[in-house]
Structures are given as structure tokens and as C-alpha cells.
Write an enzyme that holds these catalytic residues in place. Structure first.
Site, PDB file in Angstrom:
ATOM      1  N   GLY A 164       7.009  20.893  28.666  1.00  0.00           N
ATOM      2  CA  GLY A 164       6.808  19.853  29.663  1.00  0.00           C
ATOM      3  C   GLY A 164       6.648  20.354  31.083  1.00  0.00           C
ATOM      4  N   GLY A 165       6.375  21.637  31.242  1.00  0.00           N
ATOM      5  CA  GLY A 165       6.026  22.130  32.572  1.00  0.00           C
ATOM      6  C   GLY A 165       7.188  22.663  33.402  1.00  0.00           C
ATOM      7  CD  GLU A 200       0.902  29.929  26.881  1.00  0.00           C
ATOM      8  OE1 GLU A 200       1.508  29.553  25.891  1.00  0.00           O
ATOM      9  OE2 GLU A 200       0.272  29.140  27.621  1.00  0.00           O
ATOM     10  CE  LYS A 201      -8.348  34.360  29.357  1.00  0.00           C
ATOM     11  NZ  LYS A 201      -8.555  35.083  30.631  1.00  0.00           N
ATOM     12  CG  HIS A 208      -2.064  17.023  27.156  1.00  0.00           C
ATOM     13  ND1 HIS A 208      -0.793  17.495  27.358  1.00  0.00           N
ATOM     14  CD2 HIS A 208      -2.001  16.259  26.049  1.00  0.00           C
ATOM     15  CE1 HIS A 208      -0.006  17.019  26.410  1.00  0.00           C
ATOM     16  NE2 HIS A 208      -0.713  16.264  25.602  1.00  0.00           N
ATOM     17  CE  LYS A 237       1.413  13.654  27.343  1.00  0.00           C
ATOM     18  NZ  LYS A 237       1.920  13.590  25.957  1.00  0.00           N
ATOM     19  NE  ARG A 294       8.498  12.368  22.659  1.00  0.00           N
ATOM     20  CZ  ARG A 294       8.128  13.486  23.276  1.00  0.00           C
ATOM     21  NH1 ARG A 294       8.748  14.620  23.009  1.00  0.00           N
ATOM     22  NH2 ARG A 294       7.143  13.485  24.143  1.00  0.00           N
ATOM     23  CB  VAL A 297       5.414   7.244  25.953  1.00  0.00           C
ATOM     24  CG1 VAL A 297       5.077   6.044  26.840  1.00  0.00           C
ATOM     25  CG2 VAL A 297       6.796   7.784  26.290  1.00  0.00           C
TER      26      VAL A 297
HETATM   27  C1  MV4 Z   1      -0.942  25.604  30.756  1.00  0.00           C
HETATM   28  C2  MV4 Z   1      -1.978  25.376  31.680  1.00  0.00           C
HETATM   29  C3  MV4 Z   1      -2.927  26.369  31.825  1.00  0.00           C
HETATM   30  N1  MV4 Z   1      -2.835  27.504  31.109  1.00  0.00           N
HETATM   31  N2  MV4 Z   1      -0.909  26.747  30.060  1.00  0.00           N
HETATM   32  C4  MV4 Z   1       2.022  22.957  29.929  1.00  0.00           C
HETATM   33  C5  MV4 Z   1       2.939  21.802  29.945  1.00  0.00           C
HETATM   34  C6  MV4 Z   1       2.106  20.733  30.476  1.00  0.00           C
HETATM   35  N3  MV4 Z   1       2.844  19.626  30.986  1.00  0.00           N
HETATM   36  C7  MV4 Z   1       1.308  21.444  31.499  1.00  0.00           C
HETATM   37  N4  MV4 Z   1       1.007  22.667  30.938  1.00  0.00           N
HETATM   38  C8  MV4 Z   1      -0.006  23.524  31.234  1.00  0.00           C
HETATM   39  N5  MV4 Z   1       0.007  24.690  30.551  1.00  0.00           N
HETATM   40  C9  MV4 Z   1      -1.838  27.674  30.238  1.00  0.00           C
HETATM   41  N6  MV4 Z   1      -1.780  28.806  29.534  1.00  0.00           N
HETATM   42  C10 MV4 Z   1      -2.000  24.189  32.398  1.00  0.00           C
HETATM   43  C11 MV4 Z   1      -1.008  23.254  32.185  1.00  0.00           C
HETATM   44  C12 MV4 Z   1      -1.100  22.040  32.969  1.00  0.00           C
HETATM   45  C13 MV4 Z   1      -1.667  20.886  32.423  1.00  0.00           C
HETATM   46  C14 MV4 Z   1      -2.136  20.864  31.113  1.00  0.00           C
HETATM   47  C15 MV4 Z   1      -2.675  19.732  30.582  1.00  0.00           C
HETATM   48  C16 MV4 Z   1      -2.733  18.577  31.346  1.00  0.00           C
HETATM   49  C17 MV4 Z   1      -2.277  18.567  32.644  1.00  0.00           C
HETATM   50  C18 MV4 Z   1      -1.729  19.715  33.201  1.00  0.00           C
HETATM   51  C19 MV4 Z   1      -1.270  19.707  34.527  1.00  0.00           C
HETATM   52  C20 MV4 Z   1      -0.737  20.862  35.052  1.00  0.00           C
HETATM   53  C21 MV4 Z   1      -0.653  22.019  34.272  1.00  0.00           C
END
Ligand code: MV4
Length: 507
Positions: A164-165, A200-201, A208, A237, A294, A297
Site C-alpha cells: 500500500g505504498g 525494484e526497478k 494499477h 483509490k 479479502r 472496497v
Molecule cells: C511501484 C511503482 C513504480 N514502480 N513499483 C505500490 C503500492 C501502490 N499503492 C503504489 N505502488 C507503486 N509501486 C514500482 N516498481 C509505482 C507505484 C505507484 C502507483 C502504482 C499504481 C497506481 C498508482 C500509484 C501511485 C504512486 C505510486
């Protein structure tokens, strides 16, 4: 079949689960905190039991109290909803020990998918594409830098215990990696009590895209298509839809994506309803991100295009029934979207605005579904996630869904508190959004709602304290595993507020 189910949750999702139980002839038991004594979910359940004080740690997260109510009331199964205890493997195990069926996956699947490096490892071994990265947590910043030099910048540092970031840092060049490493590690330690960080790269301008799956306890799997969830703000989201405008025009990508999701669920030892999240780049290459063990939402959009009641299927699966669908037996029809309507003020950087709903008129009519735990005269508690309603629409085409949502937003009236309704009205007017151009940067880049220029109210300290408290408690509903992160949330809430105070969104 179960005769009685306890719903270990509150708000719109508790109401939503109760509705399906009633259709199935199953009696429902609600639990509630002191803040929810007059809540809708308490009134619509057949029975309701108080379980403690307002903070979730004193009520909705109390495993023993909830199991105690289940035993006293004679519940044979517990539906955890989302957030709170829904992804807590200890809760799933405690239910089993108490002879009560947990309506969800096996504890082992919850546990392994909760550790992000472990999940990656399982998926890579099963042949599910994962983002190139260190196979497990990096030992130190030197190992992280070595990986980055080998694959090339930018890279993403992520908390192994996270998701979840949280604890995530983008690193664009070698000179930034040491600082980012320390920040990611510190945030991970505070949020999860575990400072393991992997690399990660970085996927640039990712989308998403997630796939809903169902599995029975006899090893049968089916997917229910994808959901596009790229519109996020600070990893929350905001609007979700299905089909994904990006995947829609690309049947081969959809086929591969949905196959990969089933492969992932199988590898996780999965049963019940789950979601496999992917990052997708501009060329539609996709990579496993995490698996949510799970009901989510945004599940209603999938229900709207398949006609399948996911909660009903969850209950049937938990009761040991075989999946009712052939692997390619799901019919998809039309398009669906969900707007998460929050008690938040978009003009003040989406500051929570809990308070009394003086007036409430929910939209209705063709193609509209509203899932809500709110009612006129009710006060949105500041202890939990301030979601007022999920406004969902179905129509034959995406354009018609947008038109329908815009109509519904005009009908939607919430008086007495600030909401995100006006924000959605603007978003749905945006030509980029209408064109399906919804990469993850849309909300953070040009699209603003006066958040950039509007000054914050003066009493910053009071607001910061309120924001921090609300943010900490809503985190506990969004992801119980982040509960240990309340301190971190408070810290971040301050940081965010000060960033907002300096005139703009932080990302
Ligand atoms: C990433 C990414 C770019 N590269 N991983 C992971 C959890 C999610 N909430 C955001 N994440 C991301 N993982 C890699 N290797 C960019 C994000 C990301 C993101 C991804 C999808 C939708 C919105 C996003 C907003 C910020 C960062």
C-alpha cells in the site's frame, strides 16, 4: 449452510454483507463500538452486540471479544469485511480454533501474501511476472545501490513488511540512494516494526490493474475480469472501473493478465475471494504487485458487470460448496465505475471533515447503485475511515457510465459537512479522464481542485492534531497490519499538512 453469521466490521461493508445474508436466509449479528451505537449497520442486523470503546484497538480489532460474541450469539461463521481484522492471519486462526468458520482464505495464504518479499518469491517461482528486483530484502544500502547500478535508475525502495505504498521511496539517481534508503528503512521500522527494504526497478507512469478471483476449497479457480484502479491519491483509490480502458482494446493482454492472476492465486494456496494487483506499463507489460486476501472496497464494479454477488459466493465457498462457474463461464456485460464519496474537503487538501450529516439525498434511478452506511442526521465518527458512500454506476458503454454518474452526482446531496462530491463532478468533466487517459499521475499533476491555491485555515496546530488522529484511525480500518504504524501515520500527517500548507499536493 450457515444459519447465523457475525459481521466483524462496520459502515457500508457491514450493511452490504448483511443484505446478502438476508437474501440467503442467514441471520446476522452486528458488533459495534461506542461511536457506532446509532449506526445503520447496527439497526439493519438481526442482533447487535457492543464490543468496546470508539478506537478500533478497543473494539473492531479485539479478536477475543468478537469471538466471544460469536460464541454467545451462536454464529457459525464470521465475515470480516475489509480492513480491521480481514487480513490478520492470527484472527483467521483464532476463528478456526474456536470452531467458527472464517469467511476468507486460509491463514497461511494471508500470512505469506502479507510479506511482500515472500509473495514476490512465490509468484516468481510460479512463473508470474514480477518487477525485476532484489529477490529478498537488501542487506544494506551498498547491496541496494549495486542492484540499482546493474538494472539502472530509477528504482523503487519498498518495505518488505509493507504494501500500500508505506515505506516506499522513488530513487532517481545514485546520489539520492543513501538518503532514500535511510528514509524507507525508518518509515518501515516505524510502520511495521520491521526495517527490511527491497529494491525494484521503477515502472514509470504505471497503471494499477487488478484481477478479481474466486477459488473454492477444492482447488477450482475462476477470474472475474480486471479493475482499473489507477486513480489514486496518496495511495488511496479514488475511482475504480471495469473493464480497464487500457486492457479493453487488447484481448491478448486481458487473457494473459487473467491467466497470470489465476496462476498467482493457485501459487498462494488460495481459497475464497481475492484480488491480484498488477502494475502495468505503457506497453501493457504487467507485473505482480501484491495479492489482497479479502473482499475489496471496489468489488461492486465487478458485481455490476458480471451479475455475480461476490459476498454470496464467499459464503457458499466458506460453506464448502464447489464453484458454480466454469473457468470461462463468466459473462461480462457493459461498463461500471465507482466513486468513493468521502467526508473530506478537497479545497483543504482533502482534510477529513467529520460531523453531522444534516441532510442526505442519495441518487437513484437506472443503473445506479449506492452502498452506504450513512444516514441523514447521523454523525460521521472521526475514529474511522470517513467514507460516506460508494456511488456506482453501470451502463452499456464507458461514455454512458460517465454520463450516468454525472447525473447521479447532481442528485446526490450531503448537507452539513464537506464532501468529495464536487471533486468527482470536476474529474468526470476532465477530457483526459473521459478519454480513458488515467495513468496514476493524473490526480497529482495538472488536475487540481483548488488544492494548490486555497490557503489552509489558520489554526494549523488544531487541524494537524485532528488530521493525525483521523488518519491514524482510518489507517486501522484500511489495513489492520498497519496499526503498529499509528505513530508513523501521525508523523506523516504532520508532514503532509505542512506540505499542503506550502501550496500543493506532495506528489
Ligand atoms: C511501484 C511503482 C513504480 N514502480 N513499483 C505500490 C503500492 C501502490 N499503492 C503504489 N505502488 C507503486 N509501486 C514500482 N516498481 C509505482 C507505484 C505507484 C502507483 C502504482 C499504481 C497506481 C498508482 C500509484 C501511485 C504512486 C505510486
Amino acid at each position: 449452510m450457515f444459519r447465523k453469521i457475525l459481521i466483524a466490521n462496520r459502515g457500508e461493508i457491514a450493511v452490504r454483507v448483511i443484505r446478502t445474508c438476508r437474501e440467503m436466509g442467514i441471520r446476522t449479528i452486528a458488533v459495534y463500538s461506542e461511536a457506532d451505537r446509532t449506526a445503520k449497520h447496527v439497526r439493519v442486523a438481526d442482533e447487535a452486540f457492543a464490543i468496546g470503546a470508539a478506537p478500533a484497538t478497543e473494539s473492531y480489532l479485539r479478536i477475543e471479544r468478537i469471538l466471544d460474541v460469536a460464541r454467545r450469539a451462536g454464529a457459525e461463521a464470521i465475515h470480516p469485511g475489509y480492513g480491521f481484522l480481514s487480513e490478520n492471519p492470527d484472527f483467521a486462526e483464532a476463528c478456526a480454533r474456536g470452531g467458527i468458520k472464517f469467511i476468507g482464505p486460509p491463514a497461511q495464504a494471508i500470512r505469506s501474501m502479507g510479506i511482500k518479499t515472500r509473495a514476490r518469491e512465490i509468484m516468481a517461482a510460479a512463473g508470474v511476472p514480477v518487477v525485476p528486483g532484489t529477490p529478498s530484502a537488501a542487506r544494506d544500502v551498498e547491496e541496494a545501490a549495486a542492484f540499482a547500478n546493474k538494472t539502472g535508475y530509477p528504482v523503487m525502495l519498498k518495505a518488505a513488511a509493507g504494501g500500500g505504498g508505506k515505506g516506499m521511496r522513488l530513487v532517481e539517481s545514485p546520489k539520492d540512494i543513501a538518503g532514500a534508503w535511510a528514509q524507507a528503512q525508518g518509515e518501515a521500522r516505524q510502520a511495521f516494526g520491521d526495517d527490511a527494504v527491497y529494491v525494484e526497478k521503477a515502472i514509470l507512469r504505471p497503471r494499477h490493474v487488478e484481477v478479481q478471483v474466486l477459488a473454492d476449497e477444492g482447488g477450482n479457480f475462476v477470474h472475474l475480469g480486471e479493475r482499473e484502479c489507477s486513480l489514486q491519491r496518496r495511495h488511496q483509490k479514488i475511482l475504480e472501473e471495469t473493464p480497464s480502458p487500457l486492457v479493453e482494446g487488447n484481448p491478448r493482454v486481458r487473457r494473459d493478465l487473467c491467466r497470470a492472476a489465476i496462476k498467482a492465486a493457485r501459487a498462494a494456496g488460495y481459497a475464497n475471494a481475492g484480488t491480484v494487483e498488477f502494475l502495468m506499463d505503457a506497453e501493457c507489460r504487467f507485473y505482480f504487485l501484491e495479492m489482497n486476501t479479502r473482499l475489496q472496497v471496489e468489488h461492486p464494479v465487478t458485481e455490476l458487470v458480471t451479475g455475480i454477488d461476490l459476498v454470496k459466493e464467499q459464503i457458499l465457498i466458506a460453506a464448502g460448496k464447489k464453484l458454480r462457474f466454469a473457468p470461462d463461464g463468466i459473462r461480462f456485460s457493459g461498463h461500471a465505475m465507482e466513486c468513493r464519496v468521502y467526508a473530506e474537503d478537497p479545497r483543504a487538501g482533502f482534510l477529513p471533515s467529520p460531523g453531522r450529516i444534516a441532510r442526505l439525498a442519495l441518487p437513484e434511478g437506472p443503473g445506479i447503485r449506492v452502498d452506504s452506511g450513512a444516514e441523514e442526521g447521523w454523525t460521521v465518527p472521526l475514529e474511522y475511515d470517513p467514507l460516506i458512500a460508494k456511488l456506482c454506476a453501470w451502463a452499456p458503454t464507458r461514455d454512458e457510465v460517465i454520463a450516468r454518474l454525472r447525473r447521479a452526482l447532481q442528485e446526490f446531496v450531503v448537507g452539513g459537512i464537506a464532501t468529495t462530491l464536487g471533486f468527482f463532478k470536476q474529474l468526470l468533466e476532465d477530457p483526459r479522464f473521459q478519454a480513458g487517459d488515467i495513468d496514476t499521475g493524473l490526480l497529482e499533476q495538472g488536475f487540481s481542485m483548488g488544492t494548490v491555491k486555497t490557503a489552509l485555515p489558520r489554526d494549523e496546530a488544531r487541524l494537524a492534531a485532528m488530521l493525525a488522529a483521523v488518519q491514524a484511525s482510518r489507517d486501522s480500518q484500511r489495513n489492520a497490519s498497519e496499526l503498529r504504524g499509528q505513530r508513523a501515520s501521525r508523523w506523516k500527517a504532520h508532514a503532509r499538512l505542512s506540505i499542503a500548507g506550502h501550496g500543493g499536493p506532495s506528489r
